[in-house]
Design a protein around this motif. Structure first.
Motif, PDB file in Angstrom:
ATOM      1  N   LEU A   1       0.835  -1.208   0.000  1.00 53.90           N
ATOM      2  CA  LEU A   1       0.000   0.000   0.000  1.00 53.90           C
ATOM      3  C   LEU A   1       0.866   1.252   0.000  1.00 53.90           C
ATOM      4  N   GLU A   2       1.942   1.199   0.771  1.00 53.59           N
ATOM      5  CA  GLU A   2       2.861   2.333   0.866  1.00 53.59           C
ATOM      6  C   GLU A   2       4.269   1.863   0.497  1.00 53.59           C
ATOM      7  N   GLN A   3       5.090   2.778   0.002  1.00 51.73           N
ATOM      8  CA  GLN A   3       6.430   2.425  -0.437  1.00 51.73           C
ATOM      9  C   GLN A   3       7.393   2.258   0.734  1.00 51.73           C
ATOM     10  N   GLY A   4       8.511   1.581   0.442  1.00 55.37           N
ATOM     11  CA  GLY A   4       9.575   1.456   1.427  1.00 55.37           C
ATOM     12  C   GLY A   4       9.390   0.274   2.363  1.00 55.37           C
ATOM     13  N   CYS A   5      10.086   0.347   3.500  1.00 52.18           N
ATOM     14  CA  CYS A   5       9.975  -0.704   4.511  1.00 52.18           C
ATOM     15  C   CYS A   5      10.222  -0.078   5.880  1.00 52.18           C
ATOM     16  N   GLN A   6       9.999  -0.864   6.908  1.00 54.96           N
ATOM     17  CA  GLN A   6      10.195  -0.387   8.279  1.00 54.96           C
ATOM     18  C   GLN A   6      10.712  -1.529   9.145  1.00 54.96           C
ATOM     19  N   LYS A   7      11.438  -1.186  10.189  1.00 54.03           N
ATOM     20  CA  LYS A   7      11.853  -2.180  11.161  1.00 54.03           C
ATOM     21  C   LYS A   7      10.700  -2.450  12.127  1.00 54.03           C
TER      22      LYS A   7
ATOM     23  N   ASP B   1      11.438  -6.830   2.940  1.00 52.47           N
ATOM     24  CA  ASP B   1      12.030  -6.060   1.843  1.00 52.47           C
ATOM     25  C   ASP B   1      11.187  -4.840   1.494  1.00 52.47           C
ATOM     26  N   ALA B   2      11.860  -3.781   1.066  1.00 52.87           N
ATOM     27  CA  ALA B   2      11.165  -2.567   0.645  1.00 52.87           C
ATOM     28  C   ALA B   2      10.352  -2.831  -0.617  1.00 52.87           C
ATOM     29  N   CYS B   3       9.184  -2.193  -0.687  1.00 48.95           N
ATOM     30  CA  CYS B   3       8.257  -2.382  -1.805  1.00 48.95           C
ATOM     31  C   CYS B   3       7.932  -1.037  -2.449  1.00 48.95           C
ATOM     32  N   ILE B   4       7.487  -1.085  -3.699  1.00 48.79           N
ATOM     33  CA  ILE B   4       6.911   0.111  -4.302  1.00 48.79           C
ATOM     34  C   ILE B   4       5.512   0.297  -3.722  1.00 48.79           C
ATOM     35  N   GLY B   5       5.019   1.535  -3.732  1.00 48.40           N
ATOM     36  CA  GLY B   5       3.687   1.816  -3.214  1.00 48.40           C
ATOM     37  C   GLY B   5       2.602   1.508  -4.237  1.00 48.40           C
ATOM     38  N   TRP B   6       1.346   1.617  -3.800  1.00 44.91           N
ATOM     39  CA  TRP B   6       0.247   1.243  -4.677  1.00 44.91           C
ATOM     40  C   TRP B   6       0.141   2.139  -5.912  1.00 44.91           C
ATOM     41  N   ASP B   7       0.281   3.448  -5.739  1.00 47.28           N
ATOM     42  CA  ASP B   7       0.164   4.354  -6.888  1.00 47.28           C
ATOM     43  C   ASP B   7       1.187   4.014  -7.964  1.00 47.28           C
ATOM     44  N   GLU B   8       2.418   3.721  -7.549  1.00 44.51           N
ATOM     45  CA  GLU B   8       3.469   3.341  -8.494  1.00 44.51           C
ATOM     46  C   GLU B   8       3.142   1.999  -9.150  1.00 44.51           C
TER      47      GLU B   8
END
Length: 358
Positions: free
Chosen positions: A304-310, A326-333
């Motif tokens: 849903l949202e880009q990036g990642c978090q600990k 792993d970091a992901c692209i967000g939904w809009d992208e």
């Protein structure tokens, strides 16, 4: 005192697959939808359906609410691009770890090291049921050889990761799974292990496992003719370029296996920079448009949202819709690049490109 279980601290009972299935059954309408989606995936892998298999979704699922919201968005996108792509949601519940870290929703659903595995199995099956009832197929990575007994009937596709492709246990398991199975190339980039795995899984096998009643049993398989190669890049470089795909195709043909290739847009192919996934997608779409038949689909890590978090100590501070692996692209992208990819494929067909019309 017997010299057994010396390092086992505790043994706890676990519900049998049959008990879990009875708690969370699949209705006939949903079962028929899964049968159809499995057949479509198989047809794409075998080259009978010329659409691309689009395996899209979060690196891993940790929040059922966010996962279901994502699934609803993905279902809408799937209906908009079904002329060129068949979408399967990436629903990964087990995470292989080199040393340590969170091992996924099934093993540690509370994300606190309590390892409520029984609760994790229920949570995973419940979430998969909610997603497939939307009419959206799901795909999982198979890590623990027992877990498929709890969720196998819900899947339409599965994968074996780079670290387990060489495992004989997983090759035997793949030979008996009810769905198409993708084997990833080794983390070094070497293709030998994955192609040997495809050849091995094609053959009948016998192995020890757990049946639906929780008893030890011998499973004898027919072999799986829908196994395929997943190019995920290697330690030294990506392997999604035209020469890489051609070399993989020729290698598979030489070894006598179906030259069916899925390209992972993430991991080493993006050099672990999630925003570069669009480059990989653009390249493989260009190759398909110019007639590369071996490419049967792709994988995108998207949330849903880009990036990642600990994972924080205070779980209430977790950001909604953001990956914890792993970091992901967000939904809009995701929407933007997938729609653009389909537009390129349509244009190639419309203008008499090299790809064959459907």
């Amino acid at each position: 005192m017997a010299n057994v279980d010396i390092r086992i601290r505790q043994v706890e009972p676990l519900a049998t697959p049959r008990q879990v299935v009875s708690l969370l059954p699949v209705d006939e309408k949903t079962a028929e939808s899964i049968r159809r989606s499995r057949q479509t995936v198989n047809d794409i892998i075998q080259g009978r359906d010329q659409r691309l298999l689009a395996i899209i979704g979060p690196c891993s699922l940790h929040d059922p609410d966010a996962a279901l919201e994502y699934a609803q968005k993905l279902k809408k996108l799937a209906s908009e691009i079904e002329d060129e792509m068949f979408v399967v949601m990436r629903t990964y519940f087990e995470k292989p770890r080199t040393v340590g870290g969170w091992k996924g929703l099934i093993l540690d659903p509370k994300m606190d090291g309590s390892y409520d595995i029984g609760g994790g199995i229920l949570a995973a099956r419940s979430l998969l049921l909610d997603i497939v009832k939307l009419g959206l197929p799901v795909g999982c990575e198979v890590l623990d050889p027992i877990i498929p007994q709890y969720i196998d009937e819900l899947m339409s596709w599965s994968s074996i990761g780079a670290r387990t492709t060489e495992s004989q246990i997983h090759r035997n398991l793949a030979s008996g799974l009810s769905v198409a199975v993708g084997f990833k190339n080794s983390t070094s980039g070497d293709l030998n292990n994955a192609i040997n795995a495809i050849k091995s899984a094609l053959q009948p096998a016998s192995f020890i496992g757990m049946d639906g009643e929780g008893a030890s049993a011998i499973f004898r398989t027919t072999g799986n003719d829908c196994c395929h190669l997943i190019l995920r890049g290697g330690d030294q470089s990506p392997n999604y370029y035209e020469d890489d795909v051609e070399n993989a195709r020729l290698f598979m043909q030489k070894e006598g296996v179906n030259p069916a290739i899925i390209i992972d847009c993430s991991h080493a192919n993006s050099r672990k920079h999630y925003e570069r996934q669009k480059r990989v997608l653009r390249s493989l779409i260009d190759q398909v448009s110019w007639g590369e038949k071996a490419i049967r689909g792709f994988m995108l890590e998207s949330n849903l949202e880009q990036g990642c978090q600990k994972i924080p100590e205070d779980l209430s501070t977790l950001k909604y819709g953001v990956s914890v692996t792993d970091a992901c692209i967000g939904w809009d992208e995701t929407e933007r690049i997938v729609h653009h990819a389909c537009d390129l494929l349509r244009k190639a067909r419309r203008e008499g490109g090299v790809i064959q019309p459907l």
